[in-house]
Design a protein around this motif. Structure first.
Motif, PDB file in Angstrom:
ATOM      1  N   ASP A 142       0.637  -1.413   0.039  1.00 41.62           N
ATOM      2  CA  ASP A 142       0.469  -0.108  -0.298  1.00 41.62           C
ATOM      3  C   ASP A 142       0.956   1.831   0.160  1.00 41.62           C
ATOM      4  OD1 ASP A 142      -2.975   0.965   0.094  1.00 41.62           O
ATOM      5  OD2 ASP A 142      -2.934   0.418   1.922  1.00 41.62           O
ATOM      6  N   HIS A 143       0.248   2.401  -0.262  1.00 40.08           N
ATOM      7  CA  HIS A 143       0.896   3.458  -0.534  1.00 40.08           C
ATOM      8  C   HIS A 143       0.312   4.322   0.901  1.00 40.08           C
ATOM      9  CE1 HIS A 143       2.280   3.269  -4.719  1.00 40.08           C
ATOM     10  NE2 HIS A 143       0.906   2.462  -4.963  1.00 40.08           N
ATOM     11  N   VAL A 144       1.262   5.162   1.115  1.00 37.20           N
ATOM     12  CA  VAL A 144       0.420   6.168   2.148  1.00 37.20           C
ATOM     13  C   VAL A 144      -0.156   7.277   1.639  1.00 37.20           C
ATOM     14  CG1 VAL A 144       2.929   5.200   3.500  1.00 37.20           C
ATOM     15  CG2 VAL A 144       3.206   7.722   2.326  1.00 37.20           C
ATOM     16  N   SER A 145      -1.083   8.411   3.119  1.00 38.58           N
ATOM     17  CA  SER A 145      -1.349   9.012   2.779  1.00 38.58           C
ATOM     18  C   SER A 145      -0.674  10.099   2.938  1.00 38.58           C
ATOM     19  CB  SER A 145      -2.205   9.486   4.574  1.00 38.58           C
ATOM     20  OG  SER A 145      -2.861  10.956   4.468  1.00 38.58           O
ATOM     21  N   LYS A 146      -0.506  11.296   1.996  1.00 38.52           N
ATOM     22  CA  LYS A 146      -0.335  12.723   2.018  1.00 38.52           C
ATOM     23  C   LYS A 146      -0.639  13.549   3.508  1.00 38.52           C
ATOM     24  CE  LYS A 146      -0.531  12.839  -3.000  1.00 38.52           C
ATOM     25  NZ  LYS A 146      -1.681  13.635  -4.062  1.00 38.52           N
ATOM     26  N   ALA A 147      -1.774  13.547   3.947  1.00 41.39           N
ATOM     27  CA  ALA A 147      -1.653  13.963   4.827  1.00 41.39           C
ATOM     28  C   ALA A 147      -1.045  13.608   5.894  1.00 41.39           C
ATOM     29  CB  ALA A 147      -3.351  13.486   5.150  1.00 41.39           C
ATOM     30  N   ASP A 148      -1.025  12.301   5.953  1.00 43.76           N
ATOM     31  CA  ASP A 148      -0.117  11.623   7.368  1.00 43.76           C
ATOM     32  C   ASP A 148       0.557  10.526   6.340  1.00 43.76           C
ATOM     33  OD1 ASP A 148       1.256  10.916   9.555  1.00 43.76           O
ATOM     34  OD2 ASP A 148      -0.353  10.182  10.888  1.00 43.76           O
ATOM     35  N   PRO A 149       2.037  10.746   5.982  1.00 48.46           N
ATOM     36  CA  PRO A 149       2.684  10.084   5.328  1.00 48.46           C
ATOM     37  C   PRO A 149       3.258   8.287   6.832  1.00 48.46           C
ATOM     38  CG  PRO A 149       3.709  11.933   5.682  1.00 48.46           C
ATOM     39  CD  PRO A 149       3.018  11.950   6.193  1.00 48.46           C
ATOM     40  N   LYS A 150       3.138   9.096   7.603  1.00 54.17           N
ATOM     41  CA  LYS A 150       3.480   7.391   8.391  1.00 54.17           C
ATOM     42  C   LYS A 150       2.291   6.168   8.813  1.00 54.17           C
ATOM     43  CE  LYS A 150       7.237   9.409   9.349  1.00 54.17           C
ATOM     44  NZ  LYS A 150       8.743   8.652   8.876  1.00 54.17           N
ATOM     45  N   LYS A 151       1.044   6.600   7.956  1.00 57.33           N
ATOM     46  CA  LYS A 151      -0.034   5.969   7.985  1.00 57.33           C
ATOM     47  C   LYS A 151      -0.696   5.831   6.433  1.00 57.33           C
ATOM     48  CE  LYS A 151      -2.225   7.854  12.047  1.00 57.33           C
ATOM     49  NZ  LYS A 151      -3.319   8.346  12.300  1.00 57.33           N
ATOM     50  N   PRO A 152      -1.738   3.897   6.580  1.00 60.02           N
ATOM     51  CA  PRO A 152      -1.228   3.547   5.015  1.00 60.02           C
ATOM     52  C   PRO A 152      -2.233   4.912   4.147  1.00 60.02           C
ATOM     53  CG  PRO A 152      -2.345   2.521   6.187  1.00 60.02           C
ATOM     54  CD  PRO A 152      -1.769   2.864   7.011  1.00 60.02           C
ATOM     55  N   TYR A 153      -2.697   4.777   2.879  1.00 60.76           N
ATOM     56  CA  TYR A 153      -3.727   5.583   2.383  1.00 60.76           C
ATOM     57  C   TYR A 153      -5.040   5.303   2.489  1.00 60.76           C
ATOM     58  CZ  TYR A 153      -5.840   8.717  -0.700  1.00 60.76           C
ATOM     59  OH  TYR A 153      -6.824   9.530  -1.742  1.00 60.76           O
ATOM     60  N   GLY A 154      -6.535   6.391   3.159  1.00 65.24           N
ATOM     61  CA  GLY A 154      -7.177   5.987   2.485  1.00 65.24           C
ATOM     62  C   GLY A 154      -8.337   5.610   4.179  1.00 65.24           C
ATOM     63  N   SER A 155      -8.715   5.011   4.452  1.00 64.65           N
ATOM     64  CA  SER A 155     -10.002   4.699   5.162  1.00 64.65           C
ATOM     65  C   SER A 155      -8.791   4.042   6.460  1.00 64.65           C
ATOM     66  CB  SER A 155     -11.259   3.246   4.808  1.00 64.65           C
ATOM     67  OG  SER A 155     -11.438   3.241   6.276  1.00 64.65           O
ATOM     68  N   VAL A 156      -9.440   4.442   8.207  1.00 63.63           N
ATOM     69  CA  VAL A 156      -8.835   3.659   8.969  1.00 63.63           C
ATOM     70  C   VAL A 156      -9.038   2.090   8.851  1.00 63.63           C
ATOM     71  CG1 VAL A 156     -11.106   4.187  10.416  1.00 63.63           C
ATOM     72  CG2 VAL A 156      -8.474   4.258  11.623  1.00 63.63           C
ATOM     73  N   TYR A 157      -9.918   1.556   8.481  1.00 61.34           N
ATOM     74  CA  TYR A 157     -10.084   0.446   8.470  1.00 61.34           C
ATOM     75  C   TYR A 157      -9.406  -0.577   7.877  1.00 61.34           C
ATOM     76  CZ  TYR A 157     -15.165   0.157  10.240  1.00 61.34           C
ATOM     77  OH  TYR A 157     -16.309   0.309  10.705  1.00 61.34           O
ATOM     78  N   THR A 158      -8.482   0.448   7.415  1.00 60.73           N
ATOM     79  CA  THR A 158      -6.447  -0.700   6.509  1.00 60.73           C
ATOM     80  C   THR A 158      -5.834  -0.843   7.462  1.00 60.73           C
ATOM     81  OG1 THR A 158      -6.907   0.989   4.736  1.00 60.73           O
ATOM     82  CG2 THR A 158      -4.364  -0.351   5.682  1.00 60.73           C
ATOM     83  N   ARG A 159      -5.928   0.522   8.715  1.00 61.03           N
ATOM     84  CA  ARG A 159      -5.282  -0.563  10.060  1.00 61.03           C
ATOM     85  C   ARG A 159      -5.950  -1.261  11.185  1.00 61.03           C
ATOM     86  NH1 ARG A 159      -1.156   1.453  13.049  1.00 61.03           N
ATOM     87  NH2 ARG A 159      -1.172   1.472  15.552  1.00 61.03           N
ATOM     88  N   ASN A 160      -7.437  -0.856  10.968  1.00 63.73           N
ATOM     89  CA  ASN A 160      -8.002  -1.642  11.547  1.00 63.73           C
ATOM     90  C   ASN A 160      -8.068  -3.024  11.683  1.00 63.73           C
ATOM     91  OD1 ASN A 160      -7.979   0.421  13.534  1.00 63.73           O
ATOM     92  ND2 ASN A 160     -10.830   0.790  12.632  1.00 63.73           N
ATOM     93  N   ILE A 161      -8.456  -4.061  10.020  1.00 62.22           N
ATOM     94  CA  ILE A 161      -8.367  -4.643  10.434  1.00 62.22           C
ATOM     95  C   ILE A 161      -6.616  -5.424   9.939  1.00 62.22           C
ATOM     96  CG2 ILE A 161      -9.178  -6.249   7.847  1.00 62.22           C
ATOM     97  CD1 ILE A 161     -11.762  -4.142   7.661  1.00 62.22           C
ATOM     98  N   ALA A 162      -6.064  -4.876   9.258  1.00 52.58           N
ATOM     99  CA  ALA A 162      -4.863  -5.670   9.252  1.00 52.58           C
ATOM    100  C   ALA A 162      -4.277  -6.567  10.436  1.00 52.58           C
ATOM    101  CB  ALA A 162      -3.679  -4.967   8.530  1.00 52.58           C
ATOM    102  N   ARG A 163      -4.079  -7.225  10.626  1.00 52.06           N
ATOM    103  CA  ARG A 163      -3.228  -7.801  11.468  1.00 52.06           C
ATOM    104  C   ARG A 163      -1.649  -7.784  11.928  1.00 52.06           C
ATOM    105  NH1 ARG A 163      -7.463  -9.239  14.563  1.00 52.06           N
ATOM    106  NH2 ARG A 163      -7.560  -7.137  13.382  1.00 52.06           N
ATOM    107  N   LEU A 164      -1.253  -7.549  11.009  1.00 52.62           N
ATOM    108  CA  LEU A 164       0.426  -6.855  11.162  1.00 52.62           C
ATOM    109  C   LEU A 164       0.924  -6.582   9.994  1.00 52.62           C
ATOM    110  CD1 LEU A 164       2.927  -7.920  12.222  1.00 52.62           C
ATOM    111  CD2 LEU A 164       3.388  -9.435  10.721  1.00 52.62           C
TER     112      LEU A 164
END
Length: 427
Positions: free
Chosen positions: A274-296
């Motif tokens: 995945d790519h990173v968010s322009k607003a926050d380069p330390k987070k993956p792009y898109g919905s917060v569900y990307t982080r919530n659903i991924a296990r690792l």
């Protein structure tokens, strides 16, 4: 007189987004997939075929609204139109009514509940490739464009398939791989595959790494991909990239939920690039569900000098559901090319583990402590530095720090630093 018919008793297979109803005595096969629920009802695509002579093959294909009597009637009329001379000898209306009812019920109920006390606990290794890939889980590798994410994901696949130690780790077991690509092409990845194998001194794994160039979303393609996973005994799938695989509006929660549901339905170890968010380069792009659903989740940070064939990356663990966060890892990635310009060919790629403390930019990216960051600056410089020079380098790295704080870090760590003539150097 009303003709009596035997009860309809199909063999049913339920997968997360594909339902199959096989009516053996009637020789009719109904396949429903690409489910989508909207304001009009539960929509899907229906593929209805027969094996019955004299005209075996496809009977009907089209959109079907499971909760609409009109939609069901339209499908029955289409089937009856194909059923010339009643060669099917089947209750077509009854089949469609049963298929729609059972599918609606299954969609709403989901999998049946189980008694957790009777479920055997997990045994064996939790990781397919420690610490980057959890078995049968959604893993994520994300970073800025050009940060060597794709070639690193492919290197992990080579390691899983061949057992090679490429990233200073070996797989718990070997598995076949499937690379699903929405961004590049097969020639690019074939060149990278050969270069990775050459750099690792392993034979090209013929018949073990499969590639598919994708256009439709992962949700739309999941049924076909599951079939390929079963046929080719795939144990590790890479999706490159998550944003493209979800289609339009990757920032929407619904898109990401549907995407990861499709990923789970594959039933194998999954790595999303995945790519990173322009607003926050330390987070993956898109919905917060990307982080919530991924296990690792592993983030990639890169340092590269202009014109250099060496890229230095840091992999930092941003989420781990089943363990503490793993320590960051750093590698020098060396690309060996023949020719030049448009004729350049990638001949080899190697990963060399390195100390993250020798690259100040990576020490910053991985949130290293002040002492570790100062140590990386001194090691990078190669010569003793004054306190003022250290402060200037820290400011250039975006870590403007009071002089007293830096001085305290230096004097409190005699195990790391030494001073002579007011110049500091690492031990």
């Amino acid at each position: 007189m009303v003709e009596s018919r035997s009860p309809l008793t199909p063999d049913i297979t339920y997968l997360p987004d594909t339902y199959r109803f096989l009516y053996k005595s009637e020789e009719i096969d109904v396949l429903l997939d690409r489910f989508r629920e909207d304001s009009d009802g539960l929509m899907c695509e229906a593929t209805i075929s027969t094996s019955k002579q004299p005209r075996p093959g496809l009977l009907h294909f089209g959109r079907l609204n499971l909760s609409s009597a009109r939609s069901r009637a339209d499908a029955v009329r289409a089937l009856e139109k194909r059923n010339t001379n009643d060669f099917l000898d089947a209750d077509l209306a009854g089949i469609m009514e049963q298929v729609c009812y059972l599918s609606m019920r299954r969609w709403r109920e989901g999998d049946p509940s189980v008694d957790l006390a009777t479920v055997a606990p997990r045994t064996g290794a939790r990781y397919l490739l420690y610490p980057f890939l959890e078995y049968n889980a959604i893993n994520l590798l994300y970073g800025d464009g050009g940060s060597a994410k794709s070639v690193t994901a492919l290197a992990m696949m080579v390691s899983v398939v061949t057992g090679a130690d490429i990233l200073e780790t070996v797989p718990a077991t070997k598995r076949n791989g499937l690379y699903l690509d929405w961004e590049a092409d097969r020639e690019t990845h074939a060149e990278r595959l050969r270069a990775i194998c050459a750099g690792a001194s392993v034979d090209l794994p013929v018949g073990r790494i499969h590639y598919r160039r994708m256009t439709a979303t992962l949700m739309e393609s999941a049924a076909y991909i599951r079939r390929e996973i079963a046929e080719k005994e795939i144990g590790y799938v890479v999706v490159d990239s998550i944003g493209m695989a979800g289609g339009d509006e990757p920032e929407r929660a619904g898109v990401k939920i549907a995407l990861f549901n499709a990923a789970r339905s594959l039933g194998t170890t999954f790595l999303g690039v995945d790519h990173v968010s322009k607003a926050d380069p330390k987070k993956p792009y898109g919905s917060v569900y990307t982080r919530n659903i991924a296990r690792l989740m592993w983030a990639v940070d890169k340092v590269q000098k202009q014109g250099d064939n060496r890229v230095t990356i840091a992999l930092r663990n941003e989420k781990s559901n089943h363990a503490r966060l793993h320590e960051p890892r750093a590698y020098h990635i060396d690309f060996f090319n023949t020719g030049g310009g448009v004729d350049s060919v990638l001949e080899g790629v190697t990963w060399t583990p390195t100390d993250i403390r020798v690259v100040p930019e990576l020490a910053v990216a991985t949130k290293a402590t002040g002492a570790v960051l100062i140590l990386s600056i001194l090691k990078e410089n190669g010569e003793p530095m004054s306190l003022e020079a250290i402060l200037e380098r820290l400011e250039a790295l975006g870590r403007k720090t009071p002089k007293s704080t830096v001085a305290a870090s230096l004097t409190r760590h005699p195990d790391l630093f030494r001073v002579e003539n007011h110049l500091w150097s690492p031990l």
